[in-house]
Design a protein around this motif. Structure first.
Motif, PDB file in Angstrom:
ATOM      1  N   ASP A  65     -53.734  51.134  64.284  1.00 11.38           N
ATOM      2  CA  ASP A  65     -54.592  50.904  65.441  1.00 11.38           C
ATOM      3  C   ASP A  65     -55.372  52.175  65.767  1.00 11.38           C
ATOM      4  O   ASP A  65     -56.596  52.158  65.882  1.00 11.38           O
ATOM      5  CB  ASP A  65     -53.724  50.481  66.633  1.00 11.38           C
ATOM      6  CG  ASP A  65     -54.534  50.305  67.904  1.00 11.38           C
ATOM      7  OD1 ASP A  65     -55.691  49.865  67.792  1.00 11.38           O
ATOM      8  OD2 ASP A  65     -54.008  50.613  68.985  1.00 11.38           O
TER       9      ASP A  65
ATOM     10  N   ARG B 265     -60.336  55.018  65.941  1.00 14.09           N
ATOM     11  CA  ARG B 265     -61.068  56.292  65.868  1.00 14.09           C
ATOM     12  C   ARG B 265     -62.326  56.118  65.023  1.00 14.09           C
ATOM     13  O   ARG B 265     -63.348  56.712  65.289  1.00 14.09           O
ATOM     14  CB  ARG B 265     -60.193  57.398  65.291  1.00 14.09           C
ATOM     15  CG  ARG B 265     -59.067  57.913  66.186  1.00 14.09           C
ATOM     16  CD  ARG B 265     -59.521  58.495  67.506  1.00 14.09           C
ATOM     17  NE  ARG B 265     -59.648  57.500  68.562  1.00 14.09           N
ATOM     18  CZ  ARG B 265     -58.621  56.899  69.141  1.00 14.09           C
ATOM     19  NH1 ARG B 265     -57.384  57.165  68.793  1.00 14.09           N
ATOM     20  NH2 ARG B 265     -58.818  56.016  70.094  1.00 14.09           N
ATOM     21  N   ILE B 266     -62.245  55.279  63.975  1.00 13.24           N
ATOM     22  CA  ILE B 266     -63.449  55.008  63.180  1.00 13.24           C
ATOM     23  C   ILE B 266     -64.520  54.388  64.078  1.00 13.24           C
ATOM     24  O   ILE B 266     -65.691  54.781  64.052  1.00 13.24           O
ATOM     25  CB  ILE B 266     -63.121  54.063  61.997  1.00 13.24           C
ATOM     26  CG1 ILE B 266     -62.189  54.784  61.027  1.00 13.24           C
ATOM     27  CG2 ILE B 266     -64.395  53.602  61.290  1.00 13.24           C
ATOM     28  CD1 ILE B 266     -61.780  53.954  59.844  1.00 13.24           C
TER      29      ILE B 266
ATOM     30  N   ASP C 113     -64.783  54.715  67.323  1.00 19.55           N
ATOM     31  CA  ASP C 113     -65.271  55.769  68.225  1.00 19.55           C
ATOM     32  C   ASP C 113     -66.319  56.633  67.538  1.00 19.55           C
ATOM     33  O   ASP C 113     -67.331  57.003  68.125  1.00 19.55           O
ATOM     34  CB  ASP C 113     -64.120  56.686  68.670  1.00 19.55           C
ATOM     35  CG  ASP C 113     -63.136  55.971  69.575  1.00 19.55           C
ATOM     36  OD1 ASP C 113     -63.483  54.876  70.050  1.00 19.55           O
ATOM     37  OD2 ASP C 113     -62.044  56.504  69.792  1.00 19.55           O
ATOM     38  N   GLY C 114     -66.034  56.969  66.265  1.00 24.24           N
ATOM     39  CA  GLY C 114     -66.942  57.846  65.527  1.00 24.24           C
ATOM     40  C   GLY C 114     -68.303  57.216  65.318  1.00 24.24           C
ATOM     41  O   GLY C 114     -69.338  57.865  65.494  1.00 24.24           O
ATOM     42  N   ILE C 115     -68.318  55.929  64.944  1.00 24.13           N
ATOM     43  CA  ILE C 115     -69.613  55.297  64.660  1.00 24.13           C
ATOM     44  C   ILE C 115     -70.349  54.983  65.954  1.00 24.13           C
ATOM     45  O   ILE C 115     -71.573  55.078  66.031  1.00 24.13           O
ATOM     46  CB  ILE C 115     -69.438  54.025  63.801  1.00 24.13           C
ATOM     47  CG1 ILE C 115     -68.605  54.361  62.566  1.00 24.13           C
ATOM     48  CG2 ILE C 115     -70.790  53.482  63.360  1.00 24.13           C
ATOM     49  CD1 ILE C 115     -68.355  53.196  61.661  1.00 24.13           C
TER      50      ILE C 115
ATOM     51  N   ALA D  42     -70.466  56.670  68.523  1.00 25.41           N
ATOM     52  CA  ALA D  42     -71.074  57.882  69.093  1.00 25.41           C
ATOM     53  C   ALA D  42     -72.500  58.074  68.594  1.00 25.41           C
ATOM     54  O   ALA D  42     -73.300  58.736  69.237  1.00 25.41           O
ATOM     55  CB  ALA D  42     -70.230  59.109  68.738  1.00 25.41           C
ATOM     56  N   ILE D  43     -72.821  57.479  67.443  1.00 28.56           N
ATOM     57  CA  ILE D  43     -74.186  57.604  66.927  1.00 28.56           C
ATOM     58  C   ILE D  43     -75.033  56.513  67.576  1.00 28.56           C
ATOM     59  O   ILE D  43     -74.751  55.334  67.399  1.00 28.56           O
ATOM     60  CB  ILE D  43     -74.213  57.422  65.394  1.00 28.56           C
ATOM     61  CG1 ILE D  43     -73.246  58.413  64.735  1.00 28.56           C
ATOM     62  CG2 ILE D  43     -75.620  57.598  64.858  1.00 28.56           C
ATOM     63  CD1 ILE D  43     -73.090  58.196  63.254  1.00 28.56           C
ATOM     64  N   PRO D  44     -76.067  56.894  68.359  1.00 34.16           N
ATOM     65  CA  PRO D  44     -76.879  55.865  68.998  1.00 34.16           C
ATOM     66  C   PRO D  44     -77.439  54.874  67.964  1.00 34.16           C
ATOM     67  O   PRO D  44     -77.913  55.280  66.901  1.00 34.16           O
ATOM     68  CB  PRO D  44     -78.000  56.664  69.652  1.00 34.16           C
ATOM     69  CG  PRO D  44     -77.415  58.010  69.881  1.00 34.16           C
ATOM     70  CD  PRO D  44     -76.483  58.244  68.736  1.00 34.16           C
ATOM     71  N   THR D  45     -77.305  53.577  68.290  1.00 41.79           N
ATOM     72  CA  THR D  45     -77.642  52.491  67.370  1.00 41.79           C
ATOM     73  C   THR D  45     -78.960  52.681  66.631  1.00 41.79           C
ATOM     74  O   THR D  45     -79.047  52.480  65.432  1.00 41.79           O
ATOM     75  CB  THR D  45     -77.776  51.173  68.155  1.00 41.79           C
ATOM     76  OG1 THR D  45     -76.845  51.198  69.206  1.00 41.79           O
ATOM     77  CG2 THR D  45     -77.554  49.994  67.282  1.00 41.79           C
ATOM     78  N   LEU D  46     -79.980  53.032  67.402  1.00 40.90           N
ATOM     79  CA  LEU D  46     -81.317  53.074  66.829  1.00 40.90           C
ATOM     80  C   LEU D  46     -81.429  54.160  65.768  1.00 40.90           C
ATOM     81  O   LEU D  46     -82.104  53.985  64.755  1.00 40.90           O
ATOM     82  CB  LEU D  46     -82.332  53.310  67.949  1.00 40.90           C
ATOM     83  CG  LEU D  46     -83.653  52.576  67.833  1.00 40.90           C
ATOM     84  CD1 LEU D  46     -83.465  51.119  67.480  1.00 40.90           C
ATOM     85  CD2 LEU D  46     -84.425  52.705  69.131  1.00 40.90           C
ATOM     86  N   PHE D  47     -80.740  55.282  65.976  1.00 39.95           N
ATOM     87  CA  PHE D  47     -80.792  56.361  64.987  1.00 39.95           C
ATOM     88  C   PHE D  47     -80.140  55.902  63.684  1.00 39.95           C
ATOM     89  O   PHE D  47     -80.686  56.099  62.592  1.00 39.95           O
ATOM     90  CB  PHE D  47     -80.078  57.613  65.524  1.00 39.95           C
ATOM     91  CG  PHE D  47     -80.837  58.319  66.618  1.00 39.95           C
ATOM     92  CD1 PHE D  47     -80.840  57.827  67.910  1.00 39.95           C
ATOM     93  CD2 PHE D  47     -81.560  59.465  66.352  1.00 39.95           C
ATOM     94  CE1 PHE D  47     -81.545  58.460  68.920  1.00 39.95           C
ATOM     95  CE2 PHE D  47     -82.269  60.119  67.359  1.00 39.95           C
ATOM     96  CZ  PHE D  47     -82.254  59.612  68.648  1.00 39.95           C
ATOM     97  N   LEU D  48     -78.979  55.252  63.833  1.00 41.18           N
ATOM     98  CA  LEU D  48     -78.259  54.762  62.653  1.00 41.18           C
ATOM     99  C   LEU D  48     -79.092  53.705  61.920  1.00 41.18           C
ATOM    100  O   LEU D  48     -79.240  53.739  60.693  1.00 41.18           O
ATOM    101  CB  LEU D  48     -76.930  54.170  63.125  1.00 41.18           C
ATOM    102  CG  LEU D  48     -75.846  53.916  62.101  1.00 41.18           C
ATOM    103  CD1 LEU D  48     -75.613  55.141  61.263  1.00 41.18           C
ATOM    104  CD2 LEU D  48     -74.560  53.503  62.794  1.00 41.18           C
TER     105      LEU D  48
ATOM    106  N   ARG E  28     -63.970  46.697  70.012  1.00 40.22           N
ATOM    107  CA  ARG E  28     -63.235  47.295  71.130  1.00 40.22           C
ATOM    108  C   ARG E  28     -62.719  46.240  72.089  1.00 40.22           C
ATOM    109  O   ARG E  28     -61.579  46.291  72.539  1.00 40.22           O
ATOM    110  CB  ARG E  28     -64.157  48.238  71.896  1.00 40.22           C
ATOM    111  CG  ARG E  28     -64.196  49.610  71.311  1.00 40.22           C
ATOM    112  CD  ARG E  28     -64.883  50.533  72.265  1.00 40.22           C
ATOM    113  NE  ARG E  28     -64.828  51.896  71.768  1.00 40.22           N
ATOM    114  CZ  ARG E  28     -65.536  52.889  72.286  1.00 40.22           C
ATOM    115  NH1 ARG E  28     -66.329  52.665  73.308  1.00 40.22           N
ATOM    116  NH2 ARG E  28     -65.435  54.096  71.787  1.00 40.22           N
TER     117      ARG E  28
ATOM    118  N   ARG F  33     -59.900  44.143  70.541  1.00 43.22           N
ATOM    119  CA  ARG F  33     -58.686  44.952  70.414  1.00 43.22           C
ATOM    120  C   ARG F  33     -57.959  45.034  71.755  1.00 43.22           C
ATOM    121  O   ARG F  33     -56.731  44.900  71.818  1.00 43.22           O
ATOM    122  CB  ARG F  33     -59.054  46.338  69.917  1.00 43.22           C
ATOM    123  CG  ARG F  33     -57.861  47.247  69.734  1.00 43.22           C
ATOM    124  CD  ARG F  33     -58.052  48.487  70.516  1.00 43.22           C
ATOM    125  NE  ARG F  33     -56.920  49.361  70.426  1.00 43.22           N
ATOM    126  CZ  ARG F  33     -56.671  50.283  71.360  1.00 43.22           C
ATOM    127  NH1 ARG F  33     -57.481  50.397  72.389  1.00 43.22           N
ATOM    128  NH2 ARG F  33     -55.630  51.053  71.249  1.00 43.22           N
TER     129      ARG F  33
END
Lengths: 317, 302
Positions: free
Chosen positions: B131, B136-137, B139-141, B143-149, B178, B181
């Protein structure tokens, strides 16, 4: 508090490590020869070979990742062969205007959202509540580039009171011409405001149903005092969390806003890099923006814990 | 329930009757009958879907050949909404664009919800190290604003419409993960899950047959908002020049093309696609809000 702080900082650190793994994976998604994609078609075979060596492309992935982290820790975020400048220098130049834009918009949005949300909560299900709810839905549903262009048409073309574009150059030229900031800030603030005022409305409604409101009323406190002295303080606290949570979304908005107004920030840098396929800039900016949002949510969470002591004692599960 | 405080004894609070009789679908149906906004939302969505997919059957236009001699014509009998800068009939183009906007919106939301639900259910139900690792994966993704990704992925892959759906879905699954879960964490402590386990039910069965179906309310609400967001994301991508490639069009692409002519006064290039987006996105948000109200009422009853 110390324990909470240590745990929360530790979490943020883990997230930053994962972000670096994600950007590393993103860098490996480049089609064909990554060195060719980054250096461009004009690069000579010697340059390509040197680049491959420097980035360790012949090493196993795990070693490559180690080298990547090592470069990051030394402040090396890559090199823009299109701009002939290090990514770190480009970001250092373009980040302050974005921080200014985002900061001002958030301040404006919160200052407007708090009274609007409270007004709606106290006039629940009356025409003014419906009207403002409708307006916030429209602003939320509107593509932000369209909103920006409508504001330009209205204020810069018809009324001719504000400049349509932002001043060019660095931070100093942005500060030298504050009128150019008004429309970009207004655009980003309106998009953010829609969500914040809805949140403030429900937060106020939640608090109005609490026991302490009845107590205050029973003591004979005026409705005004109940609202401004008791409810406002308590209803404001969740807004802090919302700020941390919505930071990525606000940065999305900043990217679009900077595109519309040609604002010299990190969002436009990123957009230009997509046009010229400048992958080192894209990856460097992505990493820095992500670290920024992690830091932002860390600050929001810690302030929340300062404001609401209950949070500190809640153990996970 | 706060709303029931002043009610006379025996009165059923709004939405209570449908909830009391159980049935999830019956509950959802009750929502639409009671919430005028939700009914309005469903009406708009149905209208837009019919307009986009059935409209071209009745209203034939040439959306293939450009005709510069008929460019930027104002609305008239021949072209009820005028023509755009290369001579396409705007009403017909609105139908074509609506198809892409709605298709991408729906499909991307389904992809995102599918991945997110599975991810969140497994993480929340298993708990422990897995879990923590899985979340944490997320959380990591996140953190990157959607549009940038998205812009990065679109620059690398230059996606067609199908690939774009996958890319948006792959970026947007974090929210549902999230949410689900969180629900799964609560659900796994409930007695009936213990009962299934005691009867020898496998983990796969518990997650697939019990955990996920019980989070369906949360999932439905979230999917609705995801569709709205995906339509806006496609519009933003089109404005930034990385939307679905021509000859496909969508409302966002029409709008961002139209705003080039803001100063020329060609309002018919701007307002039809702009209003289509605002109406559709608002409609989905109304539906989501009403559904959430209904499910929260049900949760409070548990």
């Amino acid at each position: 508090m110390t324990f909470y702080l240590i745990r929360r900082v530790g979490q943020a650190f883990v997230v930053v490590v994962i972000v670096s793994i994600v950007t590393f994976i993103l860098s490996r998604l480049l089609p064909g020869e990554p060195a060719r994609a980054i250096l461009g078609l004009q690069a000579s075979p010697v340059q390509i070979e040197a680049f491959r060596q420097a980035r360790g492309y012949d090493e196993p992935l795990i070693v490559q990742y180690g080298m990547y982290v090592d470069r990051l820790l030394h402040g090396d975020f890559g090199f823009s062969y299109k701009e002939n400048e290090t990514v770190a220098a480009l970001v250092a130049q373009r980040l302050p205007p974005t921080v200014l834009l985002v900061g001002l918009s958030v301040v404006v949005a919160v200052i407007l959202a708090v009274p609007l949300g409270m007004l709606q909560a106290t006039r629940r299900n009356r025409p003014i509540d419906y009207g403002l709810t409708g307006a916030s839905f429209v602003f939320y549903s509107m593509p932000s580039f369209w909103l920006g262009l409508l504001l330009i048409t209205l204020f810069a073309v018809y009324l001719d009171v504000l400049p349509a574009g932002a001043p060019q150059g660095s931070m100093s030229s942005v500060l030298a011409e504050p009128a150019g900031l008004v429309l970009p800030v207004m655009t980003l603030a309106l998009v953010t405001l829609a969500e914040f005022s809805r949140y403030m409305r429900s937060s106020t409604l939640d608090n109005l149903g609490e026991g302490y409101v009845s107590t205050a009323r029973a003591k004979g406190a005026s409705e005004r005092r109940v609202l401004y002295h008791h409810v406002l303080r308590n209803a404001l606290v969740p807004i802090v969390t919302l700020l941390g949570l919505r930071l990525p979304a606000i940065l999305n908005g900043a990217l679009i806003t900077e595109g519309v107004f040609n604002y010299p920030g990190i969002g436009r840098l990123f957009w230009q890099a997509t046009q010229s396929q400048d992958y080192d800039v894209l990856l460097g900016v992505t990493l820095i923006v992500a670290v920024g949002t992690v830091a932002g949510s860390l600050i929001a969470d810690v302030s929340y814990a300062v404001l609401d002591p209950r949070v500190r004692y809640v153990q996970p599960r | 329930m706060t709303s029931g405080v002043g009610d006379p004894p025996g009165a059923t609070p709004a939405g209570g009757e449908a909830a009391a009789k159980g049935g999830l679908w019956r509950l959802a149906l009750g929502v639409f009958v009671q919430h005028r906004a939700a009914l309005f939302g469903v009406g708009i969505v149905a209208f837009m879907a019919l307009f986009s997919f059935l409209g071209p059957v009745f209203y034939h236009t040439d959306q293939v050949h450009t005709n510069l001699s008929r460019a930027n014509l104002p609305p008239s009998a021949a072209h009820p909404l005028g023509t755009d800068d290369v001579g396409y009939d705007i009403l017909g183009r609105l139908m074509l664009g609506g198809q892409t906007s709605l298709e991408v919106g729906f499909a991307a939301a389904l992809v995102a919800t599918g991945i997110g639900t599975l991810w969140g259910a497994i993480a929340g139900f298993t708990g422990g190290f897995l879990d923590g690792f899985m979340m944490r994966i997320v959380d990591g993704i996140i953190a990157i604003p959607t549009l940038f990704l998205l812009l990065y992925l679109s620059t690398v892959f230059q996606p067609n419409t199908l690939l774009l759906i996958l890319v948006i879905g792959l970026v947007a699954w974090l929210g549902p993960a999230r949410l689900v879960r969180g629900e799964a964490l609560t659900l796994r402590t409930l007695e009936y899950v213990d009962a299934v386990r005691m009867m020898g039910g496998t983990r796969r069965r518990i997650v697939g047959r019990h955990v996920i179906p019980n989070t369906i309310g949360t999932i439905m609400v979230n999917t609705t908002f995801q569709i709205a967001d995906a339509i806006l994301i496609v519009a933003a991508l089109s404005f930034l020049g990385l939307g679905p490639p021509a000859p496909a069009t969508n409302w966002g692409a029409m709008l961002s093309n139209g705003v080039n002519y803001s100063y020329a006064g060609y309002w018919w290039l701007i307002y039809p696609p702009g209003l289509a987006i605002v109406l559709t996105v608002t409609a989905f948000n109304f539906i989501g809000d009403a559904l959430r109200d209904a499910f929260e009422q049900r949760l409070q009853r548990r």
